[in-house]
Enzyme design. Sequence first.
Site, PDB file in Angstrom:
ATOM      1  N   ASP A 153       0.856  -1.127  -0.045  1.00  0.00           N
ATOM      2  CA  ASP A 153      -0.158  -0.071   0.049  1.00  0.00           C
ATOM      3  C   ASP A 153       0.828   1.188   0.161  1.00  0.00           C
ATOM      4  O   ASP A 153       1.983   1.192   0.757  1.00  0.00           O
ATOM      5  CB  ASP A 153      -0.924  -0.124   1.167  1.00  0.00           C
ATOM      6  CG  ASP A 153      -1.780   1.129   1.139  1.00  0.00           C
ATOM      7  OD1 ASP A 153      -2.909   1.022   0.750  1.00  0.00           O
ATOM      8  OD2 ASP A 153      -1.465   2.200   1.786  1.00  0.00           O
ATOM      9  N   GLU A 180      -4.987   2.205  -3.997  1.00  0.00           N
ATOM     10  CA  GLU A 180      -3.471   2.410  -3.978  1.00  0.00           C
ATOM     11  C   GLU A 180      -2.926   1.210  -3.508  1.00  0.00           C
ATOM     12  O   GLU A 180      -1.699   1.033  -2.979  1.00  0.00           O
ATOM     13  CB  GLU A 180      -3.100   3.539  -3.191  1.00  0.00           C
ATOM     14  CG  GLU A 180      -3.275   3.351  -1.608  1.00  0.00           C
ATOM     15  CD  GLU A 180      -4.679   4.006  -1.180  1.00  0.00           C
ATOM     16  OE1 GLU A 180      -4.753   4.419  -0.135  1.00  0.00           O
ATOM     17  OE2 GLU A 180      -5.575   4.293  -2.263  1.00  0.00           O
TER      18      GLU A 180
END
Length: 396
Positions: free
Chosen positions: A274, A317
């Site tokens: 992430d 993301e």
Amino acid sequence: METIQGSCAAVPASPPDDDPTTPTAQQPSAKRQSAAGRLLLGTDANQRLRVSRALTSMLVFVVCIGLAEYAVQFRMASLAATRLLQAGVGVWMIIVYAALRSGWNLRLADPSMTLPQILGAEAWVTVSYLMFAPVRGALLMLLSLTLVFGIFNLDARGRRICNSFALGAIGLGMAIMATLHPNSYPPHIELIHFVLVATILPVVSMLGAQLGNIRQRLRRQRNELELALERIQELATRDDLTGLYNRRYMQERLTQQISQVERSGGRFSLGLADLDHFKRINDTHGHGIGDQVLRQFADIAQICLRESDTLARWGGEEFLVLLPDTGPDQAALSMERLRAAVADLCTLREVRGLTVTISAGVTEYRPGETAEQAVERADQALYRAKAEGRNRIVTD
């Protein structure tokens, strides 16, 4: 739980993977081929088609041999000349078959050998026409039939060559025989025969051109459909922004990997990465900059990871990495190498001072669990990495 943090230079590179060797798959049709068929035609699909077409076209030669024998039996031709013709036709068929069956034809621009086969057939039919006067009318039909076997493969130049050769050879032969043997080859009859040949051959050639054009259009349409299908499949499995595999594809890939492990043994690990503070990047610099960051991360990740690894945009993301035949320690090293590379290389000219880091959780698949359970454990490890300060790798 193990936490890894360090620079890219301090992380040893993962050992290179052995090049996978993929056994050549047998064609399904080859399994259904009889031993006699494999011996006569071979096993390669394209070569089998060429050989079978050649054998079919050789029916013209078989008819010539049969007519020659018929003429001999009824004393319409010389025995010596007939046997010589039959032997020559037989040798020609053997040469053509041997060239195709041995694979020698693959050296040629046209592996089907269409033009030489048609010219050879026209030559032998013409010789037969000149030898067997009583049955020569039937041979004119065979002369036009020779073009039928090549109408799909011959181009305009090839058709012109075949027509010119046939008309020139038969016309010259008719003129010579009408002059030397007018009783057997009456000039007025030969003129009619020549006019018929001069009419039929161009018509057959024109038909071949039309069918050839239709075939080319169908081929283009097929290629366009194949390209469109590939594009649709790509759109169905790829993320538009980053070009990476999407979540749907990764879920299918995980299912396949689990089935393989359950069936044949082995192991694999997952890494869930992430981008740290990505929402802050979007809020501060705009979504355009955020998109550039995502694309640059994808480029860096594809360079750092192994070819055998599968990288997908899992959502927003978050990115999921499937590392086959890999334990948690080696997987953690791979993800650490990715983390260090992103910290060093992920920069944008438009935004000076922008730093991009990632956090990741790593876990090894446990036999018997589902893909969702394995991903959930990787997500929990990722959560701990963020809780411990981000920009680090945590192994479950």
